[in-house]
Design an enzyme around this catalytic site. Structure first.
Site, PDB file in Angstrom:
ATOM      1  N   HIS A 184       0.767  -1.285   0.021  1.00  0.00           N
ATOM      2  CA  HIS A 184       0.066   0.134  -0.214  1.00  0.00           C
ATOM      3  C   HIS A 184       0.746   1.150  -0.172  1.00  0.00           C
ATOM      4  O   HIS A 184       0.405   2.427  -0.248  1.00  0.00           O
ATOM      5  CB  HIS A 184      -0.861  -0.055   1.441  1.00  0.00           C
ATOM      6  N   GLU A 234      -3.660   3.385   2.110  1.00  0.00           N
ATOM      7  CA  GLU A 234      -2.849   3.730   0.726  1.00  0.00           C
ATOM      8  C   GLU A 234      -3.059   5.337   0.630  1.00  0.00           C
ATOM      9  O   GLU A 234      -2.266   5.933   0.147  1.00  0.00           O
ATOM     10  CB  GLU A 234      -3.611   3.064  -0.284  1.00  0.00           C
TER      11      GLU A 234
END
Ligand code: SF4
Length: 280
Positions: A74, A126
């Protein structure tokens, strides 16, 4: 009852590569996973069994108690990466190249004087990484959050796992609410997400009910389930075969099967076997 598999589903290359690094890394007990490597409980258990330490996503403070830290697919912000290095940790970086591409797009827009608008889920790991190095940004998760912003230039990017259709709707809403602004869009949705979304859109047209396999905290798994819901198709989101209920499939001739990018192949196969057993 027939089980129809989506033409694209399950692990993406970014997750596969990150997992391969983690599963072959020497001295895992000296390494802290800096957040969840994948949003899948079964995989997390396997990683813990290898001896990795872990810092939960919500408890990351820029340092770890082991000599090494593993950055997940991520990604994280440069600010966070520097803090980790400053704490003395050696970094094992498994950031997906398509997440890096989204970071580069956001920074380039900022350098060109744009206020960056990220289409995605505020608070998602993210998105936190994407926005962590930005001085001026807004995260938009739904059309209700779109406003007329006091910026002449709006640079729009997307969390890599946002469905294309949702991004297009939000972009239209942003343009409509900011008619005087220069709005530029950089398509940072990753190709595996697009493939899986298109595959599930085709699948729902073909089947009576859909089973989506994936971890509860997986954003892209949730998006797959939402796509089925929006199409008006009954959908059941399960983490494994033990959660299936026979009554969901009464009177169904075709069951569609799909899975998020963090779902291992074995788990998908186990659900398929259990579905096929229901017809016996
Ligand atoms: S979902 Fe897309 S961006 Fe995320 S790890 Fe997989 S390929 Fe990379």
């Amino acid at each position: 009852m027939e089980v129809v598999r989506a033409s694209a589903m399950g692990f993406c290359f970014g997750v596969r590569d990150a997992l391969e690094i983690a599963m072959t890394l020497e001295r895992p007990e000296e390494t802290t996973l800096y957040g969840a490597l994948v949003h899948n409980e079964e995989v997390e258990v396997a990683l813990a069994a290898r001896g990795f330490r872990k810092v939960a996503e919500g408890e990351r403070r820029g340092g770890v108690a082991t000599p090494r830290a593993l950055i997940t697919a991520h990604g994280i912000s440069e600010r966070e990466r520097s803090a980790l290095r400053a704490s003395g940790a050696e970094l094992v970086d498994t950031t997906c190249p398509l997440v890096r591409r989204a970071h580069d797009a956001a920074l380039a827009l900022q350098s060109a004087g744009f206020h960056v608008v990220v289409l995605g889920r505020a608070g998602h790991v993210e998105v936190r990484g994407l926005t962590g190095d930005l001085a001026s940004f807004t995260v938009v998760g739904s059309a209700a959050e779109v406003q007329r912003w006091p910026h002449a230039k709006l640079g729009v990017i997307a969390q890599t796992t946002v469905p294309e259709r949702e991004a297009a709707e939000l972009l239209r809403a942003i343009r409509a609410a900011n008619p005087d602004a220069e709005v530029q869009f950089r398509d940072t949705i990753c190709e595996p997400t697009k493939q899986r979304q298109r595959a599930v859109e085709a699948l729902v047209r073909e089947v009576d009910v859909v089973v989506v396999v994936g971890g509860r905290s997986s954003h892209n798994t949730k998006q797959l389930a939402l796509t089925c819901q929006r199409a008006g198709k009954p959908v059941h989101w399960v983490q494994g075969p033990e959660e299936l209920e026979a009554r969901w499939f009464e009177g169904c001739a075709k069951v569609g099967l799909t899975a998020g990018t963090s779902t291992p192949d074995e788990r998908i196969a186990a659900v398929e076997v259990a579905l096929l057993a229901l017809r016996e």
